[in-house]
Enzyme design. Structure first.
Site, PDB file in Angstrom:
ATOM      1  N   LYS A  85       0.863  -1.190   0.000  1.00 40.68           N
ATOM      2  CA  LYS A  85       0.000   0.000   0.000  1.00 40.68           C
ATOM      3  C   LYS A  85       0.888   1.225   0.000  1.00 40.68           C
ATOM      4  CE  LYS A  85      -4.429   1.030   0.233  1.00 40.68           C
ATOM      5  NZ  LYS A  85      -5.597   0.229  -0.194  1.00 40.68           N
ATOM      6  N   ASP A 133      -7.210   4.349  -4.419  1.00 43.34           N
ATOM      7  CA  ASP A 133      -7.786   4.233  -3.068  1.00 43.34           C
ATOM      8  C   ASP A 133      -8.383   5.614  -2.792  1.00 43.34           C
ATOM      9  OD1 ASP A 133      -7.767   2.239  -0.615  1.00 43.34           O
ATOM     10  OD2 ASP A 133      -7.384   4.196   0.256  1.00 43.34           O
TER      11      ASP A 133
HETATM   12  P1  NDP Z   1     -13.020   7.783  -2.629  1.00 40.75           P
HETATM   13  O1  NDP Z   1     -11.956   8.786  -2.431  1.00 40.75           O
HETATM   14  O2  NDP Z   1     -13.593   7.570  -3.967  1.00 40.75           O
HETATM   15  O3  NDP Z   1     -14.252   8.093  -1.655  1.00 40.75           O
HETATM   16  C1  NDP Z   1     -14.079   8.157  -0.274  1.00 40.75           C
HETATM   17  C2  NDP Z   1     -15.401   8.572   0.350  1.00 40.75           C
HETATM   18  O4  NDP Z   1     -15.299   8.476   1.755  1.00 40.75           O
HETATM   19  C3  NDP Z   1     -15.771  10.007   0.052  1.00 40.75           C
HETATM   20  O5  NDP Z   1     -17.155  10.126   0.058  1.00 40.75           O
HETATM   21  C4  NDP Z   1     -15.145  10.757   1.214  1.00 40.75           C
HETATM   22  O6  NDP Z   1     -15.749  12.004   1.477  1.00 40.75           O
HETATM   23  C5  NDP Z   1     -15.388   9.781   2.342  1.00 40.75           C
HETATM   24  N1  NDP Z   1     -14.325   9.927   3.338  1.00 40.75           N
HETATM   25  C6  NDP Z   1     -13.011   9.707   3.149  1.00 40.75           C
HETATM   26  N2  NDP Z   1     -12.313   9.963   4.258  1.00 40.75           N
HETATM   27  C7  NDP Z   1     -13.198  10.355   5.149  1.00 40.75           C
HETATM   28  C8  NDP Z   1     -13.089  10.746   6.483  1.00 40.75           C
HETATM   29  N3  NDP Z   1     -11.893  10.796   7.117  1.00 40.75           N
HETATM   30  N4  NDP Z   1     -14.210  11.063   7.131  1.00 40.75           N
HETATM   31  C9  NDP Z   1     -15.403  11.017   6.500  1.00 40.75           C
HETATM   32  N5  NDP Z   1     -15.574  10.644   5.223  1.00 40.75           N
HETATM   33  C10 NDP Z   1     -14.484  10.324   4.561  1.00 40.75           C
HETATM   34  O7  NDP Z   1     -12.449   6.430  -2.041  1.00 40.75           O
HETATM   35  P2  NDP Z   1     -12.945   4.926  -2.283  1.00 40.75           P
HETATM   36  O8  NDP Z   1     -14.426   4.887  -2.456  1.00 40.75           O
HETATM   37  O9  NDP Z   1     -12.080   4.347  -3.312  1.00 40.75           O
HETATM   38  O10 NDP Z   1     -12.540   4.242  -0.907  1.00 40.75           O
HETATM   39  C11 NDP Z   1     -13.449   4.139   0.201  1.00 40.75           C
HETATM   40  C12 NDP Z   1     -12.973   3.050   1.132  1.00 40.75           C
HETATM   41  O11 NDP Z   1     -12.939   1.804   0.432  1.00 40.75           O
HETATM   42  C13 NDP Z   1     -11.560   3.214   1.697  1.00 40.75           C
HETATM   43  O12 NDP Z   1     -11.510   2.640   2.981  1.00 40.75           O
HETATM   44  C14 NDP Z   1     -10.710   2.377   0.748  1.00 40.75           C
HETATM   45  O13 NDP Z   1      -9.514   1.969   1.356  1.00 40.75           O
HETATM   46  C15 NDP Z   1     -11.649   1.215   0.510  1.00 40.75           C
HETATM   47  N6  NDP Z   1     -11.422   0.410  -0.677  1.00 40.75           N
HETATM   48  C16 NDP Z   1     -11.345   0.977  -1.920  1.00 40.75           C
HETATM   49  C17 NDP Z   1     -11.185   0.170  -3.032  1.00 40.75           C
HETATM   50  C18 NDP Z   1     -11.164   0.721  -4.416  1.00 40.75           C
HETATM   51  O14 NDP Z   1     -11.088  -0.082  -5.361  1.00 40.75           O
HETATM   52  N7  NDP Z   1     -11.279   2.017  -4.614  1.00 40.75           N
HETATM   53  C19 NDP Z   1     -11.005  -1.274  -2.904  1.00 40.75           C
HETATM   54  C20 NDP Z   1     -11.177  -1.773  -1.569  1.00 40.75           C
HETATM   55  C21 NDP Z   1     -11.359  -0.941  -0.513  1.00 40.75           C
HETATM   56  P3  NDP Z   1     -15.089  13.328   0.849  1.00 40.75           P
HETATM   57  O15 NDP Z   1     -15.383  13.273  -0.613  1.00 40.75           O
HETATM   58  O16 NDP Z   1     -15.745  14.459   1.545  1.00 40.75           O
HETATM   59  O17 NDP Z   1     -13.626  13.242   1.150  1.00 40.75           O
HETATM   60  O1  2IT Z   2      -8.009  -1.483  -0.639  1.00 38.84           O
HETATM   61  C1  2IT Z   2      -7.952  -1.980  -1.773  1.00 38.84           C
HETATM   62  O2  2IT Z   2      -8.064  -3.184  -1.966  1.00 38.84           O
HETATM   63  C2  2IT Z   2      -7.772  -1.068  -2.912  1.00 38.84           C
HETATM   64  N1  2IT Z   2      -7.706   0.136  -2.720  1.00 38.84           N
HETATM   65  C3  2IT Z   2      -7.636  -1.628  -4.307  1.00 38.84           C
HETATM   66  C4  2IT Z   2      -6.230  -2.099  -4.554  1.00 38.84           C
HETATM   67  C5  2IT Z   2      -5.935  -2.519  -5.962  1.00 38.84           C
HETATM   68  O3  2IT Z   2      -4.752  -2.848  -6.196  1.00 38.84           O
HETATM   69  O4  2IT Z   2      -6.820  -2.551  -6.822  1.00 38.84           O
END
Ligand code: NDP
Ligand code: 2IT
Length: 444
Positions: free
Chosen positions: A126, A166
């Site tokens: 990561k 992420d």
């Molecule tokens: P994005 O940046 O697309 O979206 C994040 C969302 O969460 C936004 O709505 C953001 O609000 C909100 N958010 C982030 N940080 C905070 C905080 N500290 N307090 C309150 N709200 C918060 O990220 P993802 O959707 O990609 O990721 C979301 C979660 O999923 C994370 O935990 C990530 O690690 C996990 N994840 C992502 C994957 C992927 O493929 N993208 C795969 C597996 C897990 P705002 O816009 O206001 O910042």
């Molecule tokens: O938390 C996660 O699994 C991710 N942000 C996706 C990682 C990836 O390599 O697609």
């Protein structure tokens, strides 16, 4: 003292300033305790727990770039290459002001077991930076990404370490990062995933994490005698994971009624309008107040609150530790049946225990959000064979992987007398494969 507790003590002392990393390790250690206890001498001799909790390497670097006023800015960049026993390091890059080494280590540690659960050959890593993309111009984001990749490019490669998106890292950032890697290395290879479709990206990668959460939820409910159709759902977040979780939930006949961002949340009793949410978040990069302004049925509330709504299913899809003990109590009081994590470690340890003790079906992110990285691994396969698959092909493989993950974690929990404890099942099933590979490859 038993081997598990000995190592836990050592990890606590060594990483005292990294509470998120300790939280992830503590959950893991409790889960694998029965596996270790069954063969303690072997694991102690192999120092398997010391090795698996110590990253292969941690890279930390300066990222200097120039903002639109001509002012130089400095951020800190990180890449933690945690474990490559079963494949090249794989995991996203988080761009958020809260990023420090403890966040990247917790995410990298979770990624080891998540990637193992996908059944695909990917190790755990990561990275990220304390850079905040919010409010920055495209040119500033590009300048940051180019500076970040200038250093990161020394440590990654299609067969070494393959970063992805992420929090804060989406299609735009991956594009700038890929462009800079290619320019520096003069190499066109699948070094990143989540790429655009015109330059090596995979269909369905954008949707994969959210869709995967729902494929797993559907199987979880089915195997517990319930049906997802007709269920009311609370979703937190409004980013990549949340948007496509909401979309797939609707396709499966459920009704998501909430979403949130870092400033507030929406309650929309008629069901979230995904097209509008996408326009507000993906196109305009705006606040949820804009959603509420355009949607008469929606209420906007400042601060936190999605877990106070009466729902059948809760899907935390924003960030770590966003579902705490009081939220768990409110959900249970309102009759929640399942909590399935879309984010990484969104539920605190005490809230997890409360939900499990109350009989709520609970699936940890390392199992339920694995669809994103699994589809990233499918993108790597397509890049290697220089072909691209149809949306239907990728989506059907994703679904198969998620159904398989559910059954693997369910079986692992049953094998250790912990039926229905999917936290234990996920950690055990993820650990078993990595552990076997580590032992086979000798001490290193
Ligand atoms: P994005 O940046 O697309 O979206 C994040 C969302 O969460 C936004 O709505 C953001 O609000 C909100 N958010 C982030 N940080 C905070 C905080 N500290 N307090 C309150 N709200 C918060 O990220 P993802 O959707 O990609 O990721 C979301 C979660 O999923 C994370 O935990 C990530 O690690 C996990 N994840 C992502 C994957 C992927 O493929 N993208 C795969 C597996 C897990 P705002 O816009 O206001 O910042
Ligand atoms: O938390 C996660 O699994 C991710 N942000 C996706 C990682 C990836 O390599 O697609």
């Amino acid at each position: 003292m038993g081997y598990v507790d000995e190592v836990l003590e050592r990890v606590r002392t060594k990483n005292a300033a990294e509470p998120e990393f300790l939280q992830a390790v503590e959950e893991f250690m409790e889960s694998v305790r029965p596996v270790i206890d069954a063969n303690e001498d072997l694991y102690r001799k192999e120092a398997i727990l010391e090795r698996i909790t110590e990253p292969d390497r941690q890279i930390k670097f300066r990222v200097a770039w120039v903002d639109d006023n001509g002012q130089a800015q400095v951020n800190t960049g990180y890449r933690v290459q945690f474990n490559n026993a079963i494949g090249p390091y794989k995991g996203g890059l988080r761009l958020h002001p809260s990023v420090y080494i403890g966040i990247i280590k917790f995410l990298g540690f979770e990624q080891i077991f998540k990637n193992s659960l996908t059944g695909l050959p990917i190790g755990g890593g990561k990275g990220g930076s304390d850079f905040d993309p919010k409010g920055k111009s495209d040119r500033e984001v590009m300048a940051f990404c180019q500076a970040f990749m200038t250093e990161l490019s020394k440590y990654i490669g299609a067969d070494i370490d393959v970063p992805a998106g992420d929090i804060g890292t989406g299609a735009r950032e991956i594009g700038y990062l890929f462009g800079q890697y290619k320019r520096i290395k003069n190499l066109y290879e699948g070094v990143l995933t989540g790429k655009g479709l015109t330059y090596g990206g995979s269909l369905a990668r954008t949707e994969a994490t959210g869709y995967g959460v729902l494929y797993l939820t559907e199987e979880l409910l089915k195997c517990n005698g319930k049906d997802i159709a007709g269920k009311t759902i609370a979703v937190s977040g409004s980013g990549n994971v949340a948007i496509y979780a909401i979309q797939k939930a609707q396709q499966l006949g459920a009704k998501p009624v909430t979403c949130s961002d870092s400033t507030g949340w929406i309650y929309d009793p008629e069901g979230i309008d995904v097209a509008l949410l996408k326009e507000v978040k993906e196109v305009n990069r705006a606040r949820l107040t804009e959603y509420a302004a355009k949607r008469p049925s929606a209420e906007y509330h400042e601060g936190k609150g999605v877990w106070s709504v009466k729902v059948d299913i809760a899907l935390p899809c924003a960030t770590q530790n966003e579902l705490l003990i009081d939220d768990a109590k409110a959900l249970v009081a309102n009759g929640v049946q399942a909590v399935v994590e879309g984010a990484n470690m969104p539920t605190s340890l005490d809230a997890t225990k409360y939900l499990q003790d109350a009989g709520v079906l609970f699936v940890p992110g390392k199992a339920s959000n694995a669809g994103g990285v699994a589809t990233s691994a499918l993108e790597m396969s397509q890049n290697s064979e220089r072909l691209s698959w149809t949306f239907e092909e990728v989506d059907s493989r994703l679904k198969g992987i998620m159904v398989n993950i559910y059954h693997n974690i369910d079986d692992a929990a049953k094998r250790y007398g912990k039926e229905g404890d999917y936290v234990a099942g996920a950690n055990i099933a993820g650990f078993e494969k990595v552990c076997e590979a580590m032992i086979a490859q000798g001490i290193n």
